[in-house]
Every structure is written in C-alpha cells, then in structure tokens.
Design an enzyme around this catalytic site. Structure first.
Site, short mmCIF file in Angstrom:
data_model
loop_
_atom_site.label_atom_id
_atom_site.label_comp_id
_atom_site.label_asym_id
_atom_site.label_seq_id
_atom_site.Cartn_x
_atom_site.Cartn_y
_atom_site.Cartn_z
N GLY A 1 0.80 -1.22 0.00
CA GLY A 1 0.00 0.00 0.00
C GLY A 1 0.84 1.27 0.00
O GLY A 1 0.37 2.34 -0.37
N ASP B 1 1.23 -11.07 6.86
CA ASP B 1 1.74 -10.23 5.78
C ASP B 1 3.06 -9.57 6.18
O ASP B 1 3.72 -8.95 5.33
CB ASP B 1 0.71 -9.16 5.38
CG ASP B 1 0.21 -8.36 6.57
OD1 ASP B 1 -0.34 -8.98 7.51
OD2 ASP B 1 0.38 -7.13 6.59
P1 AMP Z 1 1.29 -2.78 8.20
O1 AMP Z 1 0.42 -2.81 9.40
O2 AMP Z 1 2.24 -1.62 8.16
O3 AMP Z 1 1.98 -4.08 7.95
O4 AMP Z 1 0.34 -2.53 6.95
C1 AMP Z 1 -0.77 -3.32 6.65
C2 AMP Z 1 -1.29 -2.94 5.28
O5 AMP Z 1 -1.66 -1.56 5.25
C3 AMP Z 1 -0.30 -3.13 4.16
O6 AMP Z 1 -1.00 -3.54 3.04
C4 AMP Z 1 0.27 -1.74 3.98
O7 AMP Z 1 0.79 -1.53 2.71
C5 AMP Z 1 -0.96 -0.87 4.23
N1 AMP Z 1 -0.61 0.47 4.68
C6 AMP Z 1 -0.13 0.85 5.88
N2 AMP Z 1 0.06 2.18 5.94
C7 AMP Z 1 -0.32 2.69 4.75
C8 AMP Z 1 -0.38 4.00 4.17
N3 AMP Z 1 0.00 5.08 4.85
N4 AMP Z 1 -0.82 4.10 2.91
C9 AMP Z 1 -1.21 3.04 2.21
N5 AMP Z 1 -1.18 1.79 2.68
C10 AMP Z 1 -0.76 1.60 3.94
MG MG Z 2 3.23 -4.69 6.64
#
Ligand code: AMP
Ligand code: MG
Length: 517
Positions: free
Chosen positions: A101, A269
């Site tokens: 993301g 993930d």
């Molecule tokens: P994480 O908790 O950081 O592992 O993220 C979980 C999901 O949310 C993943 O698919 C990330 O790419 C997406 N994600 C987290 N923060 C953002 C952001 N600021 N913009 C877009 N996608 C995000």
């Molecule tokens: Mg992540």
C-alpha cells in the site's frame, strides 16, 4: 551504474492497468505504479555498508540523480516501478487483500558478486493496494525503520536492510494514537533492500481465492529465484522448501528472543519467506525484562504480539502458510513435518543461544530450571535485559556479588527486596559455570559475542527523532555509528548503553507506539 535484472516482473503475471486507483487485483502478482513526486527531497542518512554491497559509493548516493530516485521523483536506467499483491492474517483474522500500500519496488539489482537485491521505496505514494490510505510515511517511523534494520544487521539478526532515508519536504497528516488528534508531520521515504520481499501473505491470497495456477507459479518462481538450492529436486521440492522456511523462521525467533526485540505486528503479511525481520512498525526493545510486554498500543489489550509469545505466533503464522500451500500440495503430513522442524530447530537454537548468553559451554537439561528462575527474578525485580546479560560476564565466578549488576535494576526498592534471592541464584549460576571448566577469557568472549552492549532502545530512537524533527539529524548518524559494532565496548558511548531514563517510562514513542506511521 547498477545492473538491474527484473525477474519478478518478467517471470510473474502482472496487471496491464497502469492507472493508480485502489482496486482488487486478481490473477496477477504485481501492478505497475509510479511513485508520486515530492517537492523537496533531501538525503538525511544512508547506510554505507548497504551502498557498498550494491556497488555504490557515497558520491553516487549523494548525487541529485540518486537523491531524486530515492525520493521517487525519477527512475534511473534499468529501474522499473511496481507494487505487489498479497493478503494476510491480521491479529489472528483473515484480512483478505492487502498488498504494497505504500511500498513501490524499483527493481532487482545484481551486484558484482552476483547477489540479487530488490529495492523498495517505503512511503513513495499510493498504489492500487493503498485502500483509503495515502501511501506516505512520516519521518519518525522512517527513522525507526532505517536505524533498526541496520542495527539488526550488525547484531547478526536476519533482516531487510535500509539504503537511504530521504525527507520529502512535504507534510503528512497522522492521528498518532487514533484519538481524534490528527497533526501534520514531516514526510520521508526509506529505500529498503532485501534479496526478496516476498511474504507469507503473497501465498495466502491466491490460495484463499482458489487460484491454484497463480499460487503454483509464485511458488515455482520463489523457489527458483530466492532458494536456488531447492530448484533441482522436483519431487519433494515444496515439502522441503516449506521445512526450510520453518527452519529459518525458528532461527529468526531465537535471534529476537536473544537480543530482546519485539516486532509488535507479527501478522502473516509481515512474515518474510526468507526468515528476515521485515516491516519495522511499532516494534520495541525490551528494557526491563517482561515476557508480556508489547510496544504496540493496538496490541495492549490482547498482547498477542508480546515478547514472550513471538515464537508461538511465528508457528501459528507458519500453520497459515502451510494451509495455503496445502491447496497445491497433497502431502499434508509432509507439510506437518515442517512444523515439527520448526519446534525442533527453535528448541535446539534457543538452547545454543541461551547457553552462550549465560556463559555455559553447552546446554544441559538441568539448565532449564536455572534459566527459568532467572527470567522470573528479572521480571519480578524489573531488571534491564541488555545490561543484565552484559553484566553477567563481569561477575567474579569465584566470589559472585550482586553489586556488579546493580545498574541493571530500575528500582532501588526492588533491588533491595530481591537481593537475597538474586544472590542465591548467582551463587548457583557461578557454580554451574565453574563446572564447565573452560578458560575464563573464552567464556567471557563467548558471552559478549551474543549479549549486545548497544541496542536501539526505544528512547534512543525517540531522541534521534526529536532531534531530526527539530532540524538536527546528528543523533541519527551517531546511532548508526555506535550500532555498527553493538558487541564492542566503546569508551565515551556509555549513554547509549544506559538504562531507559525515567522520563521515557510512559512517553509516546518510547513505551507506547501505534501502527500509525
Ligand atoms: P502494516 O500494518 O504496516 O503491515 O500494513 C498493513 C497494510 O496496510 C499493508 O498492506 C500496507 O501496505 C498498508 N498500509 C499501511 N500504511 C499505509 C499507508 N499510509 N498508505 C497506504 N497503505 C498503507
Ligand atoms: Mg506490513
């Protein structure tokens, strides 16, 4: 000029849609997407070791061309920009499609030694997988990822690396504690590097959709590119490969337990197929020893991802990967053997690592009780994990005295209350060590090689962040430097090895972190 050889986009199906809007992506592993330009990129820090490994020197990285590329403003020759599609179990629940993301790949570099590295910008703008989020990252979380991935590398813990930290000159709005107080924060982009960023969730998503063809292609690609030793054997290839992933994950968990690292968001993930530490978010380092401690405020009630549960959660995550692979692998018992391998390797490696931490030449069955008792005491008496183990090597085993470990205690009253018990434990420990009958110097060297003197305590990272947000990135560079040799005593650097100061006990960023980054 670097040599790019972009196998993932060449060998795996991608989308042809180049429009950048959120969507469900089926039948493809990746989507073409350009980073979004930023107004005023500035290189705040870079890792010279990582640069060297890629075949770059300082003058390359600091050139306007590279700074622009590292900020997502331009692609250099050979680069190709894309984001990948994956799913995942978050906090125990299937979350369907997630994907990169806010991570955009720049392609795969092959260096002079024919080692392959994927380059990835984190925070370079939205992708088809951003859902409603902005695809950006704030400076504080970028500093944390940059410093910690390099620190972990130097600690000998398998990890993704960080090449660069660039500020964007643009503000990012975040509600740090999800309490209705959004504020503007400086934005940044980290360029991170790993032989492969493929996660468990990459396999779970096509499996969950019953897309066997895509799952099979991804498995074959991953084995061929990221596990070249396994390509030769077509028969039990997948079974042996899964067991290898289990083994690597077990080794990683032992490393985390050894150095006192708590990932904070062990969703599937965020699990690397190569057994690397990946996705530095609300991670933390154990100060006072507490197996139930979690740095992640989102996890505070359930404590699913607390320090002591990490090995159990990693196994749970491997079970989810096994389920995904079972969609194309009829030998389910064979996959089960991989999980048994996880248990075996974890136990064996834990004993090796903790025998060394306690200064035993080899682990004996009866050591388990002594070690457990020590953990209990450290917890009850609020003893700093890093300082304790480092200090243990300085104890005179002929005349053990608790005073040597005084600086590891956070509270004077708990030191006094547990002094007798702790001293009794030390006497037993010293006699255990004497029974090994090896030379004092080699024992101390063994202990100091697994018990770091310097780790990236949350309060240290926070001080670097406070400095950088106020225009002084000096502490980032100091930390990068000290954490390069985490096992070596360094005169003048005592402050970096000190207990967490009282002000940091309940401060945001030091004891409480959120996923908002
Ligand atoms: P994480 O908790 O950081 O592992 O993220 C979980 C999901 O949310 C993943 O698919 C990330 O790419 C997406 N994600 C987290 N923060 C953002 C952001 N600021 N913009 C877009 N996608 C995000
Ligand atoms: Mg992540």
């Amino acid at each position: 000029m670097l040599h790019f050889d972009n196998r993932l986009v060449r060998e795996l199906p991608g989308e042809s849609d180049t429009r950048n809007h959120s969507r469900q992506v089926h039948g493809a592993i990746w989507s073409p997407v350009m980073p979004t330009r930023v107004t005023a990129p500035e290189l705040l820090a870079y890792s010279r070791e990582m640069a060297q490994l890629l075949g770059l020197d300082a003058s390359d990285l600091t050139s306007p061309q590279w700074v622009n590329a590292l900020a997502g403003n331009a692609l250099l020759p050979g680069m190709t920009a894309y984001a990948t599609c994956y799913g995942g179990h978050q906090f125990g629940n299937w979350a369907r499609q997630l994907g990169d993301g806010r991570a955009i790949f720049l392609g795969e570099v092959v260096n002079g030694a024919v080692q392959r590295f994927e380059l990835q910008l984190k925070g370079a703008g939205p992708t088809p997988y951003s859902r409603r989020a902005d695809g950006r990252a704030v400076l504080r979380s970028s500093i944390r990822e940059f410093l910690c991935s390099e620190a972990m590398h130097h600690l000998g813990v398998p990890t993704t690396r960080a090449l660069s930290l660039v500020t964007t000159g643009e503000a990012v709005v975040r509600d740090m504690f999800y309490d209705g107080n959004p504020t503007e924060e400086p934005g940044a982009v980290v360029c991170r590097v790993a032989p492969s960023f493929i996660r468990f969730g990459h396999f779970e998503l096509p499996a969950s959709r019953g897309d066997e063809a895509l799952l099979r292609r991804l498995v074959e690609f991953t084995i061929a590119r990221d596990f070249p030793d396994f390509s030769a054997d077509p028969d039990d290839g997948l079974i042996r490969w899964f067991a290898e992933i289990c083994e690597r994950t077990a080794r990683l968990m032992v490393h985390w337990m050894r150095v006192g690292f708590v990932h904070g968001v062990m969703n599937t993930d965020n699990m690397s197929i190569l057994g690397l530490t990946i996705d530095y978010g609300p991670y933390g380092w154990v100060d006072d020893f507490d197996p139930s401690w979690t740095p992640n405020t989102t996890d505070a009630s359930g404590r699913r991802y607390c320090f002591g549960r990490q090995p159990e959660i990693a196994r749970w995550n491997l079970e989810r990967l096994a389920e995904a692979l079972a969609v194309i692998e009829p030998d389910h018992d064979g996959l089960g053997l991989g999980l048994t391998r996880y248990d075996d390797i974890y136990n064996k490696e834990f004993q090796l690592a903790f025998a060394a931490k306690f200064g035993f030449t080899a682990w004996r069955d009866e050591d388990a009780a002594l070690v457990e008792e020590c953990f209990g005491l450290m917890h009850r008496a609020e003893v700093d994990m890093t300082i304790f183990f480092r200090g243990l090597a300085r104890i005179d085993i002929q005349a053990p005295a608790l005073g040597t470990l005084h600086e590891a205690f956070y509270r004077e009253e708990l030191f006094a209350a547990h002094a007798a018990e702790f001293t009794a434990w030390l006497v037993r420990w010293a006699s255990r060590v004497r029974s090994d009958d090896d030379r004092e110097e080699s024992r101390i060297a063994l202990m100091n090689a697994v018990n770091p003197r310097y780790v990236l305590r949350n309060c240290l990272a926070q001080q670097a962040i406070d400095g950088a947000e106020n225009g002084d990135p000096g502490m980032i560079h100091q930390l990068l430097d000290v954490l390069r040799n985490p096992y070596d005593e360094r005169p003048g650097c005592e402050a970096f090895a000190a207990r967490r100061p009282d002000w940091a006990r309940h401060k945001a960023g030091c004891s409480m972190l959120s996923c908002s980054s």
